[in-house]
Design a protein around this motif. Structure first.
Motif, short mmCIF file in Angstrom:
data_model
loop_
_atom_site.label_atom_id
_atom_site.label_comp_id
_atom_site.label_asym_id
_atom_site.label_seq_id
_atom_site.Cartn_x
_atom_site.Cartn_y
_atom_site.Cartn_z
N ARG A 361 0.85 -1.20 0.00
CA ARG A 361 0.00 0.00 0.00
C ARG A 361 0.89 1.25 0.00
NH1 ARG A 361 -1.70 -3.89 3.04
NH2 ARG A 361 -0.56 -3.13 4.88
N VAL A 362 0.61 2.16 -0.94
CA VAL A 362 1.40 3.39 -1.12
C VAL A 362 0.47 4.59 -1.04
CG1 VAL A 362 2.97 4.67 -2.63
CG2 VAL A 362 3.02 2.16 -2.60
N SER A 363 0.89 5.61 -0.29
CA SER A 363 0.12 6.85 -0.25
C SER A 363 1.08 8.03 -0.11
CB SER A 363 -0.87 6.84 0.92
OG SER A 363 -0.18 6.87 2.17
N MET A 364 0.67 9.15 -0.68
CA MET A 364 1.44 10.38 -0.55
C MET A 364 0.47 11.52 -0.21
SD MET A 364 4.20 12.22 -3.15
CE MET A 364 3.05 12.46 -4.48
N SER A 365 0.68 12.16 0.95
CA SER A 365 -0.26 13.17 1.41
C SER A 365 0.50 14.35 2.00
CB SER A 365 -1.22 12.59 2.46
OG SER A 365 -0.49 12.09 3.57
N GLN A 366 -0.12 15.51 1.94
CA GLN A 366 0.46 16.73 2.51
C GLN A 366 0.06 16.82 3.98
OE1 GLN A 366 -0.52 20.30 0.37
NE2 GLN A 366 0.34 21.67 1.92
N ILE A 367 1.07 16.96 4.88
CA ILE A 367 0.76 17.01 6.31
C ILE A 367 0.83 18.44 6.86
CG2 ILE A 367 1.48 14.65 6.72
CD1 ILE A 367 4.12 15.68 7.79
N ASP A 368 1.51 19.32 6.19
CA ASP A 368 1.45 20.75 6.50
C ASP A 368 1.86 21.50 5.25
OD1 ASP A 368 4.33 21.05 6.44
OD2 ASP A 368 4.42 20.29 8.49
N LYS A 369 1.92 22.83 5.32
CA LYS A 369 2.14 23.64 4.13
C LYS A 369 3.52 23.43 3.50
CE LYS A 369 3.67 27.77 6.65
NZ LYS A 369 3.38 29.21 6.88
N ALA A 370 4.46 22.84 4.25
CA ALA A 370 5.83 22.69 3.71
C ALA A 370 6.33 21.26 3.81
CB ALA A 370 6.78 23.63 4.44
N THR A 371 5.47 20.27 4.06
CA THR A 371 5.93 18.89 4.24
C THR A 371 4.95 17.93 3.58
OG1 THR A 371 6.87 19.52 6.38
CG2 THR A 371 6.71 17.17 5.90
N VAL A 372 5.50 16.95 2.86
CA VAL A 372 4.71 15.88 2.28
C VAL A 372 5.16 14.56 2.91
CG1 VAL A 372 6.26 15.38 0.35
CG2 VAL A 372 3.81 14.97 0.09
N ARG A 373 4.25 13.61 3.02
CA ARG A 373 4.56 12.32 3.64
C ARG A 373 4.24 11.20 2.67
NH1 ARG A 373 2.73 11.39 9.64
NH2 ARG A 373 4.70 12.57 9.87
N ILE A 374 5.22 10.32 2.45
CA ILE A 374 5.04 9.11 1.64
C ILE A 374 5.06 7.92 2.60
CG2 ILE A 374 5.98 7.67 -0.19
CD1 ILE A 374 7.28 10.16 -1.38
N VAL A 375 4.01 7.10 2.54
CA VAL A 375 3.90 5.92 3.40
C VAL A 375 3.82 4.68 2.51
CG1 VAL A 375 2.57 4.74 5.19
CG2 VAL A 375 2.73 7.24 5.20
N ILE A 376 4.71 3.70 2.78
CA ILE A 376 4.72 2.44 2.03
C ILE A 376 4.60 1.30 3.04
CG2 ILE A 376 6.05 0.94 0.49
CD1 ILE A 376 7.40 3.43 -0.63
N ASP A 377 3.50 0.55 2.97
CA ASP A 377 3.22 -0.58 3.88
C ASP A 377 3.31 -1.88 3.11
OD1 ASP A 377 2.74 1.11 5.99
OD2 ASP A 377 0.58 1.21 5.66
N ASP A 378 3.89 -2.91 3.75
CA ASP A 378 3.85 -4.24 3.16
C ASP A 378 3.12 -5.18 4.11
OD1 ASP A 378 5.64 -5.44 5.08
OD2 ASP A 378 7.35 -4.56 3.98
N SER A 379 2.94 -6.40 3.66
CA SER A 379 2.21 -7.40 4.46
C SER A 379 3.13 -8.51 4.93
CB SER A 379 1.06 -7.99 3.63
OG SER A 379 0.19 -6.98 3.18
N GLY A 380 4.42 -8.21 5.03
CA GLY A 380 5.39 -9.21 5.43
C GLY A 380 5.45 -9.43 6.93
N PRO A 381 6.52 -10.07 7.40
CA PRO A 381 6.65 -10.39 8.82
C PRO A 381 6.96 -9.18 9.69
CG PRO A 381 8.62 -11.09 7.64
CD PRO A 381 7.65 -10.63 6.61
N GLY A 382 7.34 -8.05 9.08
CA GLY A 382 7.66 -6.86 9.85
C GLY A 382 9.06 -6.90 10.45
N ILE A 383 9.42 -5.84 11.13
CA ILE A 383 10.73 -5.72 11.78
C ILE A 383 10.51 -5.50 13.27
CG2 ILE A 383 12.86 -4.36 11.89
CD1 ILE A 383 12.40 -3.56 8.99
N ALA A 384 11.25 -6.26 14.05
CA ALA A 384 11.11 -6.12 15.50
C ALA A 384 11.37 -4.67 15.92
CB ALA A 384 12.07 -7.06 16.22
N GLU A 385 10.65 -4.23 16.95
CA GLU A 385 10.73 -2.83 17.36
C GLU A 385 12.16 -2.42 17.73
OE1 GLU A 385 8.59 0.26 20.53
OE2 GLU A 385 7.96 -1.85 20.39
N LYS A 386 12.90 -3.32 18.39
CA LYS A 386 14.26 -2.99 18.82
C LYS A 386 15.24 -2.89 17.66
CE LYS A 386 15.49 -7.81 19.77
NZ LYS A 386 15.96 -8.77 20.81
#
Length: 455
Positions: A361-386
């Motif tokens: 899943r890919v999304s690109m959105s504006q979070i304030d007047k001078a910053t854009v955010r790109i988020v890329i999610d996968d459905s894999g096993p993930g990465i441990a928090e540490k």
């Protein structure tokens, strides 16, 4: 000419100019004061003489009074011309060309000869009095005064040169210290910080030089670390490849006897896989080194960069679907090639770790007047928090990925690209337990869709 001498001579020149102006002004002031004083004294004496001439019976004793006054003022000659007389009472004074005696009106005139200062004055009755002041001694005194002022001025200039040299030497001591420190660094190749004393311009220069040394130390450290890490990472596949190639050579030299065909095929596949791994690792190292020296220099359409990255992933999707839910028209100052490669790396990782028939899943959105955010999610096993912060370091590989091919440089390169563009990368967890890569980048929206971003 050294800076020290230039400063000394500059200060001496300024002092010489000031001393010259002051000397001329002093001589002119004294000379003017003396001559004005003489003129006032002569005029007072002339007024007194004209006053006596207006008294009854004066002319009977005029010659005697003028003679007595001449004895009293031995450096002054006096002459009196009564109205209508052709006879002059007193001294015979030779006058320069002047029309004053031809005039009949009251007044005065001052004449200057080579040796005398002459005052002529006429009153309302027509009586004329002439005073001639001997100026030889006065001119000699003024000349002596001028010579004394000239000597004092010259001494002041010489003293200013000496003092200027001393001041320049003392003032440039911090610069000399900085120069010796630079020469020591050049001689020893040790990037040690220079002690900072005070808060003047030299101290600021030293701080800036120390900042430069710090940047050089960090660059040298990164370079050494890169070489060490590259050597370490290349050693293992090289050793394994060498072993497999030696086995293949042995099998070739023995005609293939003693090694089953299945094992030979396996060795060949291992060699090809190791060559591919080596090629990928070297490519990643080249990309990493390129990012360390790259410079942002143009306006980039981020939406177009994302589209190019998605197009490049078409051949790698296999059974994984990419879902783009949102985009915005955005531009920033940067390097479109580096940004494209960074997004390709993130998408490639997401596809590699997503299960069969999974969704990236890919999304690109504006979070304030001078910053854009790109988020890329996968459905894999993930990465441990540490381990989420560690995977951004060079050559680090999460425990769950160490059995998979890869160099451990992908996310490090992406993080370096994002940081170089003034952004931030965060590794997190997606909604279905996979990995979420969040990239925040600066810039501004494009106001009319896909217009020319240079306008």
């Amino acid at each position: 000419m050294s800076l020290r001498w230039r400063l000394a001579l500059l200060s001496a020149t300024l002092v010489a100019f000031a001393v010259g102006v002051i000397t001329v002004a002093a001589y002119w002031s004294v000379s003017s004061y003396v001559t004005n004083s003489i003129d006032r004294d002569l005029e007072k004496q002339a007024d007194a003489m004209l006053g006596r001439a207006s008294e009854a019976g004066f002319y009977a004793t005029a010659e005697t009074e003028i003679a007595l006054l001449g004895e009293y003022a031995s450096d002054t000659r006096i002459a009196l011309i009564p109205p209508g007389w052709e006879y002059v009472i007193g001294e015979s004074i030779s006058l320069p060309d002047s029309d004053f005696l031809k005039s009949k009106e009251a007044g005065k005139q001052i004449l200057v000869t080579s040796a005398e200062r002459i005052l002529m004055k006429r009153d309302s009755s027509g009586t004329v009095v002439v005073f001639a002041k001997d100026m030889v001694d006065t001119d000699r005194q003024l000349t002596v005064l001028g010579v004394i002022l000239l000597i004092i001025g010259g001494s002041g200039v010489l003293a200013s040169i000496l003092l200027g040299f001393i001041i320049a030497k003392e003032g440039l001591k911090p610069l000399s210290k900085l120069q010796r420190a630079v020469e020591e660094i050049e001689r020893t190749d040790e990037l040690r910080a220079i002690p900072v004393v005070g808060n003047d311009e030299f101290a600021k220069l030293t701080r800036s030089f120390n900042d430069m040394l710090k940047a050089l130390r960090e660059s040298r450290t990164r370079q050494s670390q890169l070489v060490a890490d590259a050597g370490h990472e290349l050693k293992t596949p090289l050793t394994s490849m060498r072993t497999n190639i030696e086995l293949l050579l042995m099998a070739t030299n023995s005609g293939g006897s003693g090694i089953p065909k299945e094992e030979l095929d396996g060795l060949q596949r291992d060699v090809l896989a190791q060559m591919t791994e080596m090629s990928d690792l070297i490519g990643d190292l080249v990309d990493l080194a390129r990012e360390e020296t790259a410079e942002t220099s143009s306006i980039v359409d981020l939406n177009q960069v994302l589209e190019i990255a998605l197009d490049r992933m078409e051949s790698r999707r296999m059974t994984v679907r990419i879902d783009v839910s949102e985009t915005v028209d955005w531009k920033l100052l940067g390097d479109d090639f580096s940004l494209t490669r960074a997004l390709v790396n993130v998408l490639d990782n997401a596809i590699k770790w997503s299960p069969e028939n999974g969704i990236v899943r890919v999304s690109m959105s504006q979070i304030d007047k001078a910053t854009v955010r790109i988020v890329i999610d996968d459905s894999g096993p993930g990465i441990a928090e540490k381990e989420r912060g560690l995977v951004l370091e060079r050559f680090y590989r999460a425990v769950s990925s160490r059995s998979m091919p890869g160099s451990g440089l992908g996310l490090a390169i992406v993080n370096q690209v994002v940081n170089r563009h003034g952004g931030q990368l965060v590794v997190g967890e997606s909604d279905d337990g996979g990995t979420r890569i969040t990239i925040d980048l600066p810039g501004e929206p494009i106001r009319s869709g896909f217009e020319n971003v240079d306008d």
